[in-house]
Design a protein around this motif. Structure first.
Motif, PDB file in Angstrom:
ATOM      1  N   SER A   1       0.999   3.912  -3.061  1.00  0.00           N
ATOM      2  CA  SER A   1       0.690   5.317  -2.753  1.00  0.00           C
ATOM      3  C   SER A   1       1.807   6.232  -3.226  1.00  0.00           C
ATOM      4  CB  SER A   1       0.477   5.503  -1.255  1.00  0.00           C
ATOM      5  OG  SER A   1      -0.671   4.823  -0.842  1.00  0.00           O
ATOM      6  N   GLN A   2       3.047   5.823  -2.990  1.00  0.00           N
ATOM      7  CA  GLN A   2       4.181   6.628  -3.436  1.00  0.00           C
ATOM      8  C   GLN A   2       4.206   6.739  -4.960  1.00  0.00           C
ATOM      9  OE1 GLN A   2       6.323   8.390  -1.329  1.00  0.00           O
ATOM     10  NE2 GLN A   2       4.630   7.767  -0.011  1.00  0.00           N
TER      11      GLN A   2
ATOM     12  N   GLU B   1       1.613   6.503  -6.988  1.00  0.00           N
ATOM     13  CA  GLU B   1       0.493   7.341  -7.415  1.00  0.00           C
ATOM     14  C   GLU B   1       0.764   8.825  -7.195  1.00  0.00           C
ATOM     15  OE1 GLU B   1      -2.725   5.617  -5.208  1.00  0.00           O
ATOM     16  OE2 GLU B   1      -3.260   4.285  -6.868  1.00  0.00           O
TER      17      GLU B   1
ATOM     18  N   ARG C   1       0.842  -1.210   0.000  1.00  0.00           N
ATOM     19  CA  ARG C   1       0.000   0.000   0.000  1.00  0.00           C
ATOM     20  C   ARG C   1       0.869   1.248   0.000  1.00  0.00           C
ATOM     21  NH1 ARG C   1      -3.295  -2.409   4.054  1.00  0.00           N
ATOM     22  NH2 ARG C   1      -2.456  -0.906   5.515  1.00  0.00           N
TER      23      ARG C   1
END
Length: 83
Positions: free
Chosen positions: A17-18, A20, A13
């Motif tokens: 996230s990084q 994105e 996750r």
């Protein structure tokens, strides 16, 4: 209809996230890539259709009939294969 796939690993996750949020692979850049390439757009559309079919096939026959009765096709994404 809920998603079928969830990232349960905190590490994954974090990395997603990084990615994105990055300046080179964020969601806006990926959307622009799709808009500029009919081949990439077609591949994404096919992936969405496969995903919708997977979700549909997990429903019971009764649930499928209920979805049809209520006209909830749009919740499944590409639905031309439902008819």
């Amino acid at each position: 209809f809920p998603t079928l796939y969830w990232l349960t690993s905190p590490k994954l996750r974090f990395y997603i996230s990084q990615l994105e949020l990055s300046k080179t692979h964020n969601v806006k850049i990926m959307e622009a890539k799709l808009r500029s390439s009919s081949q990439e757009l077609h591949k994404m559309k096919c992936a969405h259709e496969r995903y919708a079919k997977s979700r549909w096939n997990l429903l019971t026959k009764e649930d499928q009939e209920e979805v049809k009765r209520r006209g909830w096709y749009s919740a499944l994404g590409e639905t031309t294969w439902l008819v």
